[in-house]
Design an enzyme around this catalytic site. Sequence first.
Site, short mmCIF file in Angstrom:
data_model
loop_
_atom_site.label_atom_id
_atom_site.label_comp_id
_atom_site.label_asym_id
_atom_site.label_seq_id
_atom_site.Cartn_x
_atom_site.Cartn_y
_atom_site.Cartn_z
N ASN A 8 27.53 62.71 38.60
CA ASN A 8 27.20 61.57 38.15
C ASN A 8 26.51 60.80 39.39
O ASN A 8 27.06 60.90 40.41
CB ASN A 8 28.21 60.23 37.79
CG ASN A 8 27.62 59.12 37.25
OD1 ASN A 8 27.30 58.37 38.18
ND2 ASN A 8 27.29 58.94 36.25
N SER A 9 24.84 59.82 38.76
CA SER A 9 23.88 59.71 40.21
C SER A 9 24.47 58.59 40.24
O SER A 9 23.97 58.13 41.75
CB SER A 9 23.41 59.30 38.91
OG SER A 9 22.02 60.67 38.52
N ARG B 102 14.06 63.95 33.15
CA ARG B 102 14.20 63.04 34.82
C ARG B 102 14.51 63.25 35.49
O ARG B 102 15.08 63.97 35.53
CB ARG B 102 15.93 62.82 33.63
CG ARG B 102 17.30 61.90 34.60
CD ARG B 102 18.29 61.52 33.98
NE ARG B 102 18.96 61.49 34.59
CZ ARG B 102 20.52 60.60 34.35
NH1 ARG B 102 20.73 60.74 33.09
NH2 ARG B 102 20.90 60.70 35.04
N SER C 147 25.86 59.46 25.87
CA SER C 147 25.80 59.97 27.56
C SER C 147 27.25 60.83 28.38
O SER C 147 28.30 60.61 26.77
CB SER C 147 26.29 58.08 27.49
OG SER C 147 27.02 58.12 28.87
N GLY C 148 26.54 61.31 28.93
CA GLY C 148 27.46 62.36 29.52
C GLY C 148 28.87 62.12 29.94
O GLY C 148 30.02 62.20 29.94
N LEU C 149 28.80 60.46 30.83
CA LEU C 149 29.35 59.36 31.52
C LEU C 149 30.00 59.17 30.28
O LEU C 149 31.86 59.24 30.89
CB LEU C 149 28.76 58.17 31.97
CG LEU C 149 30.17 57.24 32.02
CD1 LEU C 149 30.26 58.15 33.60
CD2 LEU C 149 28.87 55.85 33.38
N LYS D 168 26.22 69.30 37.32
CA LYS D 168 25.44 67.94 38.03
C LYS D 168 27.16 67.05 38.65
O LYS D 168 28.07 67.86 37.77
CB LYS D 168 24.63 67.41 37.08
CG LYS D 168 25.36 67.21 35.48
CD LYS D 168 26.19 65.90 35.51
CE LYS D 168 25.59 63.84 36.16
NZ LYS D 168 24.65 63.51 34.83
N ASP E 117 22.70 66.65 30.80
CA ASP E 117 23.00 67.10 32.33
C ASP E 117 21.71 67.24 32.08
O ASP E 117 20.71 67.78 32.43
CB ASP E 117 24.44 67.62 32.12
CG ASP E 117 25.09 66.53 31.77
OD1 ASP E 117 25.20 65.45 32.39
OD2 ASP E 117 26.62 67.50 31.60
N GLU F 31 17.71 66.63 33.56
CA GLU F 31 17.85 65.97 34.75
C GLU F 31 17.81 67.27 35.73
O GLU F 31 18.44 68.37 35.73
CB GLU F 31 18.79 64.94 34.86
CG GLU F 31 20.21 66.32 35.52
CD GLU F 31 21.23 65.41 35.34
OE1 GLU F 31 21.93 64.58 36.42
OE2 GLU F 31 21.74 64.10 34.59
N ASP G 2 21.91 63.17 26.42
CA ASP G 2 22.26 63.46 27.75
C ASP G 2 22.47 64.83 28.14
O ASP G 2 23.38 65.06 27.67
CB ASP G 2 22.85 62.22 28.21
CG ASP G 2 23.10 62.48 29.33
OD1 ASP G 2 22.76 63.43 30.66
OD2 ASP G 2 23.88 61.39 30.20
N ASP H 48 32.58 62.60 34.73
CA ASP H 48 31.21 63.41 34.72
C ASP H 48 30.98 64.43 35.32
O ASP H 48 29.68 63.64 36.86
CB ASP H 48 29.93 61.91 34.71
CG ASP H 48 29.24 62.40 34.07
OD1 ASP H 48 28.71 63.32 33.73
OD2 ASP H 48 28.11 61.41 34.69
N HIS I 200 15.68 57.72 37.39
CA HIS I 200 17.16 57.00 38.03
C HIS I 200 16.18 56.26 39.12
O HIS I 200 16.02 56.75 39.47
CB HIS I 200 17.51 58.34 37.16
CG HIS I 200 19.19 57.37 37.25
ND1 HIS I 200 19.35 56.25 36.84
CD2 HIS I 200 20.08 58.09 37.22
CE1 HIS I 200 20.04 55.78 35.99
NE2 HIS I 200 21.49 57.24 36.09
C1 SPV Z 1 25.09 59.12 31.86
O1 SPV Z 1 25.14 57.73 30.45
O2 SPV Z 1 25.76 60.02 31.00
C2 SPV Z 1 23.71 58.92 32.17
C3 SPV Z 1 22.69 57.56 32.35
O3 SPV Z 1 22.81 60.10 32.27
S1 SPV Z 1 24.22 57.34 34.35
O4 SPV Z 1 24.77 56.80 34.19
O5 SPV Z 1 23.49 55.86 34.83
O6 SPV Z 1 23.59 58.67 35.00
MG MG Z 2 24.83 61.38 32.06
#
Ligand code: SPV
Ligand code: MG
Length: 311
Positions: free
Chosen positions: A133-134, A167, A57-59, A131, A98, A125, A96, A69, A198
Amino acid sequence: MTGSRPPQQEPNDPPTGAAQRLRSALAAPRLTRAMGSHSPLSARLAEEAGFDVVWSSGLEISATAGVPDANILALGECLDAAAGLAAAVDIPVLADCDSGFGNVNNVIHMVRSYEARGVAGVCIEDKQFPKLNSFIEGNQDLAPLDDFAGKIRAATETRTDMVVVARLEALISGQGMAEALRRADVYERAGADALLIHSKRKDPEEVFAFREAYHGGLPVIVVPTTYNQVTVEELEQRGFAMAIYANQALRSSIRAMRETLTKIMRDGTTLNVEPELAPLKEIFDLQRMPQMLQQQERYESLGRELAEAAQ
Ligand code: SPV
Ligand code: MG
């Protein structure tokens, strides 16, 4: 080598490399469950709990590095983290990545690098670099469709057998369902192996609507972070291929660490927190200390036998 590695393959067995196992999991009727991870230790906990896949996970990786992130970490740092997870577990790692760390040239370098380090799949994505974080309000603008379709094609023509996930961020960016579906179709034609749709809604209706309206042939992945009431059974019935629980392990560890540290400061002793802590033995087991001591014993005694035979 640890005792948990799979047995050697017979020559006629179907391929069981990590990428192939991820591909098969995505094609299976059962919902595949992935757990977000940021360290080899957390990946081992996910494997031990029975998850099918580790989500690099990037986060989580950026949070544990203490940075946002937002593409602050470079490709090499994300790669090292994902490769560390892949080396620690026998289940496949989906990374992930990004928006692919730049343009098509960065994506090509990314795919080569991740594949060489044993990562089973990459997910990119359709947002702009850098990017965000969403779940953060701010720039969630989509990449131009042609740019992103080119990245997917570059990724699939570069990989040997690694899984490439496209994504879709159209629902996150407010572009709506029609745009998500239009892009899904283009990414499928570009060669993606799976789609991740997402959503940041508090209910799963939006992703359900996407799954129903998408008539293509790719497996569809969801990340039920905000619509957390949804169950595995529901997602499976609706025809989803994989759920990624992207950050729950990290969130639980933050809460646990905060509470423990506060109590130690308050009490002036660690006595009261001890019952809530993992015993040291759990750490030793997770770091494979018993296996290390066993292998040491084995090779030391083999060495002695070899030396004695020469006398
Ligand atoms: C992550 O886990 O880094 C994701 C999922 O990309 S989210 O945080 O929902 O974007
Ligand atoms: Mg991410």
